[in-house]
Design a protein around this motif. Structure first.
Motif, PDB file in Angstrom:
ATOM      1  N   VAL A  73      -7.782 -11.381   7.075  1.00  0.00           N
ATOM      2  CA  VAL A  73      -7.363 -10.010   7.392  1.00  0.00           C
ATOM      3  C   VAL A  73      -7.795  -9.011   6.316  1.00  0.00           C
ATOM      4  O   VAL A  73      -7.639  -7.798   6.493  1.00  0.00           O
ATOM      5  CB  VAL A  73      -5.833  -9.949   7.567  1.00  0.00           C
ATOM      6  CG1 VAL A  73      -5.413 -10.728   8.808  1.00  0.00           C
ATOM      7  CG2 VAL A  73      -5.108 -10.484   6.327  1.00  0.00           C
ATOM      8  N   PHE A  74      -8.313  -9.520   5.221  1.00  0.00           N
ATOM      9  CA  PHE A  74      -8.817  -8.639   4.154  1.00  0.00           C
ATOM     10  C   PHE A  74      -9.948  -9.356   3.442  1.00  0.00           C
ATOM     11  O   PHE A  74      -9.816 -10.522   3.078  1.00  0.00           O
ATOM     12  CB  PHE A  74      -7.691  -8.317   3.157  1.00  0.00           C
ATOM     13  CG  PHE A  74      -8.142  -7.532   1.958  1.00  0.00           C
ATOM     14  CD1 PHE A  74      -8.173  -6.142   1.994  1.00  0.00           C
ATOM     15  CD2 PHE A  74      -8.520  -8.179   0.788  1.00  0.00           C
ATOM     16  CE1 PHE A  74      -8.585  -5.410   0.876  1.00  0.00           C
ATOM     17  CE2 PHE A  74      -8.922  -7.453  -0.331  1.00  0.00           C
ATOM     18  CZ  PHE A  74      -8.963  -6.070  -0.288  1.00  0.00           C
ATOM     19  N   LYS A  75     -11.074  -8.643   3.292  1.00  0.00           N
ATOM     20  CA  LYS A  75     -12.212  -9.251   2.617  1.00  0.00           C
ATOM     21  C   LYS A  75     -13.002  -8.164   1.888  1.00  0.00           C
ATOM     22  O   LYS A  75     -13.485  -7.227   2.511  1.00  0.00           O
ATOM     23  CB  LYS A  75     -13.105  -9.992   3.624  1.00  0.00           C
ATOM     24  CG  LYS A  75     -14.293 -10.701   2.985  1.00  0.00           C
ATOM     25  CD  LYS A  75     -14.960 -11.663   3.967  1.00  0.00           C
ATOM     26  CE  LYS A  75     -15.545 -10.934   5.153  1.00  0.00           C
ATOM     27  NZ  LYS A  75     -16.307 -11.848   6.054  1.00  0.00           N
ATOM     28  N   LYS A  76     -13.094  -8.300   0.580  1.00  0.00           N
ATOM     29  CA  LYS A  76     -13.855  -7.356  -0.232  1.00  0.00           C
ATOM     30  C   LYS A  76     -14.658  -8.116  -1.277  1.00  0.00           C
ATOM     31  O   LYS A  76     -14.177  -9.096  -1.854  1.00  0.00           O
ATOM     32  CB  LYS A  76     -12.931  -6.373  -0.969  1.00  0.00           C
ATOM     33  CG  LYS A  76     -12.111  -5.463  -0.083  1.00  0.00           C
ATOM     34  CD  LYS A  76     -12.976  -4.436   0.610  1.00  0.00           C
ATOM     35  CE  LYS A  76     -12.113  -3.552   1.523  1.00  0.00           C
ATOM     36  NZ  LYS A  76     -12.956  -2.692   2.380  1.00  0.00           N
TER      37      LYS A  76
ATOM     38  N   GLN B  46     -16.049 -13.268  -2.848  1.00  0.00           N
ATOM     39  CA  GLN B  46     -15.280 -12.284  -2.100  1.00  0.00           C
ATOM     40  C   GLN B  46     -13.785 -12.549  -2.224  1.00  0.00           C
ATOM     41  O   GLN B  46     -13.339 -13.694  -2.219  1.00  0.00           O
ATOM     42  CB  GLN B  46     -15.675 -12.296  -0.621  1.00  0.00           C
ATOM     43  CG  GLN B  46     -17.051 -11.717  -0.349  1.00  0.00           C
ATOM     44  CD  GLN B  46     -17.341 -11.666   1.126  1.00  0.00           C
ATOM     45  OE1 GLN B  46     -16.966 -12.571   1.879  1.00  0.00           O
ATOM     46  NE2 GLN B  46     -18.017 -10.610   1.566  1.00  0.00           N
ATOM     47  N   ILE B  47     -13.044 -11.463  -2.330  1.00  0.00           N
ATOM     48  CA  ILE B  47     -11.580 -11.542  -2.362  1.00  0.00           C
ATOM     49  C   ILE B  47     -11.097 -11.584  -0.910  1.00  0.00           C
ATOM     50  O   ILE B  47     -11.447 -10.712  -0.111  1.00  0.00           O
ATOM     51  CB  ILE B  47     -10.998 -10.308  -3.080  1.00  0.00           C
ATOM     52  CG1 ILE B  47     -11.554 -10.219  -4.510  1.00  0.00           C
ATOM     53  CG2 ILE B  47      -9.486 -10.357  -3.089  1.00  0.00           C
ATOM     54  CD1 ILE B  47     -11.241  -8.903  -5.200  1.00  0.00           C
ATOM     55  N   GLN B  48     -10.309 -12.590  -0.581  1.00  0.00           N
ATOM     56  CA  GLN B  48      -9.906 -12.785   0.809  1.00  0.00           C
ATOM     57  C   GLN B  48      -8.399 -13.010   0.937  1.00  0.00           C
ATOM     58  O   GLN B  48      -7.793 -13.707   0.132  1.00  0.00           O
ATOM     59  CB  GLN B  48     -10.639 -13.987   1.417  1.00  0.00           C
ATOM     60  CG  GLN B  48     -12.140 -13.837   1.485  1.00  0.00           C
ATOM     61  CD  GLN B  48     -12.819 -15.041   2.107  1.00  0.00           C
ATOM     62  OE1 GLN B  48     -13.985 -14.995   2.449  1.00  0.00           O
ATOM     63  NE2 GLN B  48     -12.089 -16.134   2.252  1.00  0.00           N
ATOM     64  N   LEU B  49      -7.828 -12.408   1.973  1.00  0.00           N
ATOM     65  CA  LEU B  49      -6.439 -12.656   2.358  1.00  0.00           C
ATOM     66  C   LEU B  49      -6.450 -13.250   3.758  1.00  0.00           C
ATOM     67  O   LEU B  49      -7.080 -12.696   4.677  1.00  0.00           O
ATOM     68  CB  LEU B  49      -5.626 -11.359   2.340  1.00  0.00           C
ATOM     69  CG  LEU B  49      -5.386 -10.730   0.961  1.00  0.00           C
ATOM     70  CD1 LEU B  49      -4.723  -9.371   1.112  1.00  0.00           C
ATOM     71  CD2 LEU B  49      -4.526 -11.637   0.084  1.00  0.00           C
ATOM     72  N   THR B  50      -5.771 -14.387   3.914  1.00  0.00           N
ATOM     73  CA  THR B  50      -5.762 -15.104   5.187  1.00  0.00           C
ATOM     74  C   THR B  50      -4.340 -15.145   5.737  1.00  0.00           C
ATOM     75  O   THR B  50      -3.397 -15.480   5.006  1.00  0.00           O
ATOM     76  CB  THR B  50      -6.281 -16.546   4.995  1.00  0.00           C
ATOM     77  OG1 THR B  50      -7.556 -16.503   4.342  1.00  0.00           O
ATOM     78  CG2 THR B  50      -6.415 -17.252   6.325  1.00  0.00           C
TER      79      THR B  50
ATOM     80  N   VAL C 237      -1.897  -1.715   1.532  1.00  0.00           N
ATOM     81  CA  VAL C 237      -2.294  -0.730   2.538  1.00  0.00           C
ATOM     82  C   VAL C 237      -3.747  -0.349   2.295  1.00  0.00           C
ATOM     83  O   VAL C 237      -4.092   0.186   1.235  1.00  0.00           O
ATOM     84  CB  VAL C 237      -1.398   0.522   2.484  1.00  0.00           C
ATOM     85  CG1 VAL C 237      -1.841   1.534   3.546  1.00  0.00           C
ATOM     86  CG2 VAL C 237       0.071   0.151   2.675  1.00  0.00           C
ATOM     87  N   VAL C 238      -4.599  -0.644   3.294  1.00  0.00           N
ATOM     88  CA  VAL C 238      -6.038  -0.385   3.187  1.00  0.00           C
ATOM     89  C   VAL C 238      -6.496   0.377   4.419  1.00  0.00           C
ATOM     90  O   VAL C 238      -6.428  -0.150   5.535  1.00  0.00           O
ATOM     91  CB  VAL C 238      -6.837  -1.701   3.066  1.00  0.00           C
ATOM     92  CG1 VAL C 238      -8.303  -1.402   2.775  1.00  0.00           C
ATOM     93  CG2 VAL C 238      -6.256  -2.613   2.006  1.00  0.00           C
ATOM     94  N   GLU C 239      -6.942   1.601   4.214  1.00  0.00           N
ATOM     95  CA  GLU C 239      -7.462   2.415   5.317  1.00  0.00           C
ATOM     96  C   GLU C 239      -6.504   2.437   6.504  1.00  0.00           C
ATOM     97  O   GLU C 239      -6.877   2.093   7.632  1.00  0.00           O
ATOM     98  CB  GLU C 239      -8.853   1.917   5.730  1.00  0.00           C
ATOM     99  CG  GLU C 239      -9.896   2.039   4.630  1.00  0.00           C
ATOM    100  CD  GLU C 239     -11.273   1.567   5.081  1.00  0.00           C
ATOM    101  OE1 GLU C 239     -11.467   1.385   6.301  1.00  0.00           O
ATOM    102  OE2 GLU C 239     -12.140   1.384   4.216  1.00  0.00           O
ATOM    103  N   SER C 240      -5.279   2.800   6.249  1.00  0.00           N
ATOM    104  CA  SER C 240      -4.211   2.943   7.253  1.00  0.00           C
ATOM    105  C   SER C 240      -3.742   1.616   7.855  1.00  0.00           C
ATOM    106  O   SER C 240      -2.886   1.586   8.732  1.00  0.00           O
ATOM    107  CB  SER C 240      -4.624   3.889   8.394  1.00  0.00           C
ATOM    108  OG  SER C 240      -5.574   3.294   9.246  1.00  0.00           O
ATOM    109  N   GLU C 241      -4.314   0.499   7.380  1.00  0.00           N
ATOM    110  CA  GLU C 241      -3.871  -0.818   7.840  1.00  0.00           C
ATOM    111  C   GLU C 241      -2.943  -1.425   6.788  1.00  0.00           C
ATOM    112  O   GLU C 241      -3.265  -1.437   5.597  1.00  0.00           O
ATOM    113  CB  GLU C 241      -5.062  -1.746   8.069  1.00  0.00           C
ATOM    114  CG  GLU C 241      -4.649  -3.130   8.548  1.00  0.00           C
ATOM    115  CD  GLU C 241      -5.834  -4.066   8.730  1.00  0.00           C
ATOM    116  OE1 GLU C 241      -5.598  -5.243   9.063  1.00  0.00           O
ATOM    117  OE2 GLU C 241      -6.975  -3.628   8.510  1.00  0.00           O
ATOM    118  N   THR C 242      -1.797  -1.932   7.234  1.00  0.00           N
ATOM    119  CA  THR C 242      -0.818  -2.522   6.319  1.00  0.00           C
ATOM    120  C   THR C 242      -0.822  -4.038   6.459  1.00  0.00           C
ATOM    121  O   THR C 242      -0.678  -4.565   7.572  1.00  0.00           O
ATOM    122  CB  THR C 242       0.596  -1.986   6.607  1.00  0.00           C
ATOM    123  OG1 THR C 242       0.600  -0.567   6.471  1.00  0.00           O
ATOM    124  CG2 THR C 242       1.594  -2.587   5.628  1.00  0.00           C
ATOM    125  N   ILE C 243      -1.004  -4.710   5.348  1.00  0.00           N
ATOM    126  CA  ILE C 243      -1.019  -6.177   5.322  1.00  0.00           C
ATOM    127  C   ILE C 243       0.212  -6.637   4.552  1.00  0.00           C
ATOM    128  O   ILE C 243       0.319  -6.393   3.337  1.00  0.00           O
ATOM    129  CB  ILE C 243      -2.297  -6.706   4.642  1.00  0.00           C
ATOM    130  CG1 ILE C 243      -3.542  -6.178   5.353  1.00  0.00           C
ATOM    131  CG2 ILE C 243      -2.290  -8.237   4.601  1.00  0.00           C
ATOM    132  CD1 ILE C 243      -4.836  -6.440   4.602  1.00  0.00           C
TER     133      ILE C 243
END
Length: 276
Positions: free
Chosen positions: A249-252, A238-242, A216-222
């Motif tokens: 859908v997630f990149k930090k 970068q850390i990435q979720l595809t 859960v990142v900034e009210s978004e649930t993955i």
């Protein structure tokens, strides 16, 4: 420092480099000696007539004042820069000795490991700071410390080894675990605007919640079940979720996530290994 069963094997000691002091002390002696020479050799010789000096003799007194002021300022600055706690790093813990105080901090109890870059470095990480939770003070080991790159390499990997199994256990029990992060743009601004280590530690942070089956990142649930893979980019770090539609859908940035090594190890366990 000797090893013991609780602390584990002693790894190394790290302290602020004394290079500035090694330069300042001889320079202080030299400038003091030069001032003494000006007074006892030049000024006294001029006063008794042994040396002819056509200029105002007060310029020599001003020279002495300038040289001694410079010598004292450089010495005081070197002493100030050389102050700071000493860290004794063990396999399982860190002993922090500061003047008359000594604190033992076990690596497994550290929640946040903050890696950042300072000075002329642009890409290489040359600072590490850690704390037990987001309400406690940071313990920074800056670029001015001895063997800083060896220290960073050991602590970031050792923390992942000890912290990750504890987090996995909590997740298996149904709990959520918080990970702190900061926007990468803020880190970049710190690189150019921070004046000292304290400035680097004065950052605005955010929190994401990691569960066994979701993030859960900034009210978004993955949800991990909806993901295709997790990866860390070799080029951008970068850390990435595809997701299954091959959309990121997630990149930090790796350095923007505190305890990034542990976070990466957990995502690998929860996402990639569950796909096998």
């Amino acid at each position: 420092m000797k090893s013991n069963s609780e602390l584990g094997t002693f790894i190394r000691k790290t302290a602020i480099s004394k290079a500035m002091l090694y330069i300042a002390y001889p320079l202080f002696v030299f400038l003091t000696g030069l001032s003494i020479f000006i007074y006892f050799i030049l000024i006294r010789s001029i006063n008794d007539g042994s040396i002819n000096f056509s200029e105002d003799i007060s310029v020599l007194y001003y020279s002495i004042a300038f040289l001694m002021t410079l010598a004292i300022l450089l010495l005081v600055l070197a002493i100030y820069i050389s102050r700071g706690p000493i860290f004794y790093i063990y396999e399982n813990a860190i002993i922090i000795k500061n003047k008359d105080t000594k604190k033992t901090l076990f690596i497994k109890d550290i929640q946040d490991v903050y890696l950042f870059t300072s000075g002329k470095n642009i890409l290489g990480i040359n600072n590490i700071a850690f704390r037990t939770n987001n309400t406690e003070d940071w313990y920074p080991i800056s670029a001015r410390y001895s063997a800083i790159y060896i220290v960073i390499k050991f602590l970031r990997s050792r923390h992942a080894e000890l912290y990750t199994p504890l987090v996995l256990k909590k997740l298996e029990e149904g709990h959520a675990v918080n990970f702190t992060y900061v926007d990468f743009s803020n880190l970049v601004m710190k690189q150019f605007a921070a004046l000292n280590t304290k400035s680097y530690l004065n950052i605005k942070t955010k929190t994401m919640q990691l569960y066994k089956d979701k993030l859960v990142v900034e009210s978004e649930t993955i949800y991990f079940a909806d993901l295709l893979s997790f990866s860390v980019s070799d080029w951008t770090n970068q850390i990435q979720l595809t997701n299954r539609a091959n959309k990121i859908v997630f990149k930090k940035a790796f350095t923007s996530v505190f305890s990034g090594h542990s976070f990466v190890a957990l995502l690998d366990e929860l996402v990639n290994k569950n796909k096998i």
